[in-house]
Design an enzyme around this catalytic site. Structure first.
Site, PDB file in Angstrom:
ATOM      1  CG  MET A   1      -2.037  -1.078   1.066  1.00  0.00           C
ATOM      2  SD  MET A   1      -3.149  -1.187   2.483  1.00  0.00           S
ATOM      3  CE  MET A   1      -2.167  -2.106   3.654  1.00  0.00           C
TER       4      MET A   1
ATOM      5  CD  GLN B   1       3.002  -3.922  -5.971  1.00  0.00           C
ATOM      6  OE1 GLN B   1       2.819  -2.758  -5.632  1.00  0.00           O
ATOM      7  NE2 GLN B   1       2.009  -4.763  -6.215  1.00  0.00           N
TER       8      GLN B   1
ATOM      9  CG  HIS C   1      -7.819  -6.101  -5.723  1.00  0.00           C
ATOM     10  ND1 HIS C   1      -7.502  -4.773  -5.767  1.00  0.00           N
ATOM     11  CD2 HIS C   1      -8.994  -6.179  -5.063  1.00  0.00           C
ATOM     12  CE1 HIS C   1      -8.451  -4.068  -5.146  1.00  0.00           C
ATOM     13  NE2 HIS C   1      -9.364  -4.902  -4.715  1.00  0.00           N
TER      14      HIS C   1
ATOM     15  CE  LYS D   1      -2.289  -6.441  -4.367  1.00  0.00           C
ATOM     16  NZ  LYS D   1      -2.783  -5.140  -4.862  1.00  0.00           N
TER      17      LYS D   1
ATOM     18  NE  ARG E   1      -9.324  -1.137   1.184  1.00  0.00           N
ATOM     19  CZ  ARG E   1     -10.295  -1.092   0.273  1.00  0.00           C
ATOM     20  NH1 ARG E   1     -10.880   0.051   0.007  1.00  0.00           N
ATOM     21  NH2 ARG E   1     -10.688  -2.193  -0.360  1.00  0.00           N
TER      22      ARG E   1
ATOM     23  CB  CYS F   1      -1.428   0.125  -9.253  1.00  0.00           C
ATOM     24  SG  CYS F   1      -1.524   1.715  -8.520  1.00  0.00           S
TER      25      CYS F   1
HETATM   26  C1  FMN Z   1      -3.503   3.532   0.448  1.00  0.00           C
HETATM   27  C2  FMN Z   1      -3.415   2.361  -0.494  1.00  0.00           C
HETATM   28  C3  FMN Z   1      -2.337   2.238  -1.338  1.00  0.00           C
HETATM   29  C4  FMN Z   1      -2.207   1.142  -2.214  1.00  0.00           C
HETATM   30  N1  FMN Z   1      -1.087   0.997  -2.971  1.00  0.00           N
HETATM   31  C5  FMN Z   1      -0.899  -0.143  -3.692  1.00  0.00           C
HETATM   32  C6  FMN Z   1       0.335  -0.421  -4.336  1.00  0.00           C
HETATM   33  O1  FMN Z   1       1.317   0.336  -4.250  1.00  0.00           O
HETATM   34  N2  FMN Z   1       0.425  -1.577  -5.049  1.00  0.00           N
HETATM   35  C7  FMN Z   1      -0.623  -2.456  -5.158  1.00  0.00           C
HETATM   36  O2  FMN Z   1      -0.501  -3.499  -5.806  1.00  0.00           O
HETATM   37  N3  FMN Z   1      -1.799  -2.219  -4.550  1.00  0.00           N
HETATM   38  C8  FMN Z   1      -1.948  -1.106  -3.804  1.00  0.00           C
HETATM   39  N4  FMN Z   1      -3.115  -0.918  -3.112  1.00  0.00           N
HETATM   40  C9  FMN Z   1      -4.182  -1.933  -3.198  1.00  0.00           C
HETATM   41  C10 FMN Z   1      -4.021  -2.974  -2.083  1.00  0.00           C
HETATM   42  O3  FMN Z   1      -2.807  -3.674  -2.222  1.00  0.00           O
HETATM   43  C11 FMN Z   1      -5.189  -3.985  -2.120  1.00  0.00           C
HETATM   44  O4  FMN Z   1      -5.152  -4.686  -3.340  1.00  0.00           O
HETATM   45  C12 FMN Z   1      -6.557  -3.306  -1.987  1.00  0.00           C
HETATM   46  O5  FMN Z   1      -6.554  -2.341  -0.949  1.00  0.00           O
HETATM   47  C13 FMN Z   1      -7.654  -4.346  -1.717  1.00  0.00           C
HETATM   48  O6  FMN Z   1      -7.411  -5.051  -0.535  1.00  0.00           O
HETATM   49  P1  FMN Z   1      -8.193  -4.691   0.854  1.00  0.00           P
HETATM   50  O7  FMN Z   1      -9.667  -4.666   0.518  1.00  0.00           O
HETATM   51  O8  FMN Z   1      -7.823  -5.793   1.791  1.00  0.00           O
HETATM   52  O9  FMN Z   1      -7.709  -3.346   1.267  1.00  0.00           O
HETATM   53  C14 FMN Z   1      -3.245   0.163  -2.254  1.00  0.00           C
HETATM   54  C15 FMN Z   1      -4.347   0.299  -1.390  1.00  0.00           C
HETATM   55  C16 FMN Z   1      -4.444   1.378  -0.503  1.00  0.00           C
HETATM   56  C17 FMN Z   1      -5.622   1.466   0.437  1.00  0.00           C
END
Ligand code: FMN
EC number: 1.3.1.91
Length: 332
Positions: A14, A66, A167, A135, A231, A96
């Site tokens: 994240m 990553q 995801h 991913k 999250r 992303c």
């Molecule tokens: C603040 C934030 C930043 C994120 N940055 C990335 C990232 O750099 N690379 C990535 O693959 N996913 C990123 N994500 C997505 C998360 O890795 C994840 O796939 C997404 O939040 C869904 O999972 P969750 O419902 O458990 O949060 C980010 C999510 C959040 C909330």
């Protein structure tokens, strides 16, 4: 391979959240769970020489780097730099959706070009001897996930990737902000389960909307190999990580949030002695006591006090007093 075991539960990459301080903190909560860095772009590493982005504390192992990118040559160099820096895994971001990332052909837009992704993966595997993983989303825009995802997975598997994290929602590349793209496209967890049935030899982790350890265990019992939590692990780290070693890995005892907060003090002292600021570390710890008596006072003390120029670890002790003295604290 041990890291595949660790991948039974992982904390998602994240941006701006899972920096090295956050990972050090999460590691104290769970010994076993796999941790991911924020995305680092391959061009930043290869062209910009931004090697400081690779720094991490040895205590963070097992930890995955990553990468974002779409140029096989650049990604292979970046993967080698990551492996040389000591990362246990290199992960390619195909999920992303942010504009900045789209403009450089990174992230979710790669779901439209599985041939290019397989070239990237092959180049990364060739360049490093650590595990290379992907991913991804279940598709983008008007793609049909039932068609696109199996094709995507078979291509990356053919290129040598043995572990993927899915995801379980599409990314919409136009019209939604990155934040909306994590909530608005509907989740399809069943599709990920169907992918495991189609690709029994591929290690598949599910991601998206998982908010409890029980839910995570349910997915493992349903046949998936891993669960990635984003999250919920960040906002409620104790709820997801304190019992993870026992519940998910069947090894070790539960960590105690108060002890973990105290164990952060030497780390924080070293960070401040090296010129860092308290809030850079404590901002990741605001949710440590979520749901417990005193949690609100803990959060307030840290968020109001940690920015002050002279703020130090004493503030943590003040916050902990609120937890230990809160009415009903012993009942929790
Ligand atoms: C603040 C934030 C930043 C994120 N940055 C990335 C990232 O750099 N690379 C990535 O693959 N996913 C990123 N994500 C997505 C998360 O890795 C994840 O796939 C997404 O939040 C869904 O999972 P969750 O419902 O458990 O949060 C980010 C999510 C959040 C909330």
């Amino acid at each position: 391979m041990q890291i595949n075991q660790n991948a039974r539960l992982s904390v998602a990459p994240m941006m701006d959240w899972t920096d090295r301080h956050c990972r050090y903190f999460h590691r104290l909560l769970s010994r076993q769970s796999l941790l991911y860095t924020e995305m680092v772009t391959a061009p930043a590493l290869v062209r910009g020489g931004a090697m400081h982005l690779l720094e991490f504390d040895p205590a963070e192992h097992p930890v995955a780097l990553q990468l974002g990118g779409s140029d096989p040559q650049e990604l292979s160099q970046a993967a080698r730099l990551g492996a040389d820096a000591g990362y246990d895994e290199i992960n390619l971001n195909c999920g992303c959706p942010s504009d900045r990332v789209q403009s450089g052909t990174f992230g979710a837009v790669l779901m439209k070009d599985s041939a290019l992704v397989s070239e990237c993966v092959a180049a990364m595997i060739e360049a490093s001897d650590v595990e290379v993983t992907v991913k991804c989303r279940i598709g983008v825009d008007d793609q049909d996930p039932d068609q696109v995802l199996p094709e995507f997975l078979s291509r990356v598997a053919a290129a040598g990737c043995r572990r993927v994290i899915i995801h379980a929602r599409k990314a919409w590349l136009q019209g939604l902000s990155p934040k909306e793209n994590r909530d608005v496209p509907p989740l399809d967890h069943d599709l990920v389960l169907r992918m495991k049935a189609l690709f029994p030899g591929l290690h598949i982790s599910i991601n998206g909307g998982i908010t409890s350890l029980d839910q995570a265990r349910g997915f493992l019992e349903a046949g998936l190999d891993g669960v990635m939590v984003g999250r919920a692990a960040y906002h409620h780290p104790a709820e997801i990580l304190c019992a993870a070693d026992r519940v998910i890995f069947g090894a070790g005892s539960d960590s105690d949030p108060v002890e973990v907060a105290r164990a952060m003090i030497p780390y924080i002292k070293a960070h401040i002695a090296a010129g860092g600021r308290l809030h850079q570390v404590t901002r990741h710890m605001l949710g440590l006591f979520a749901g417990r008596p005193g949690a609100r006072a803990w959060r307030r003390i840290l968020s109001e006090g940690a920015h002050r120029p002279d703020a130090g670890p004493k503030l943590l002790e003040q916050g902990l007093e609120q937890i230990e003295l809160a009415p009903g604290a012993t009942a929790v």
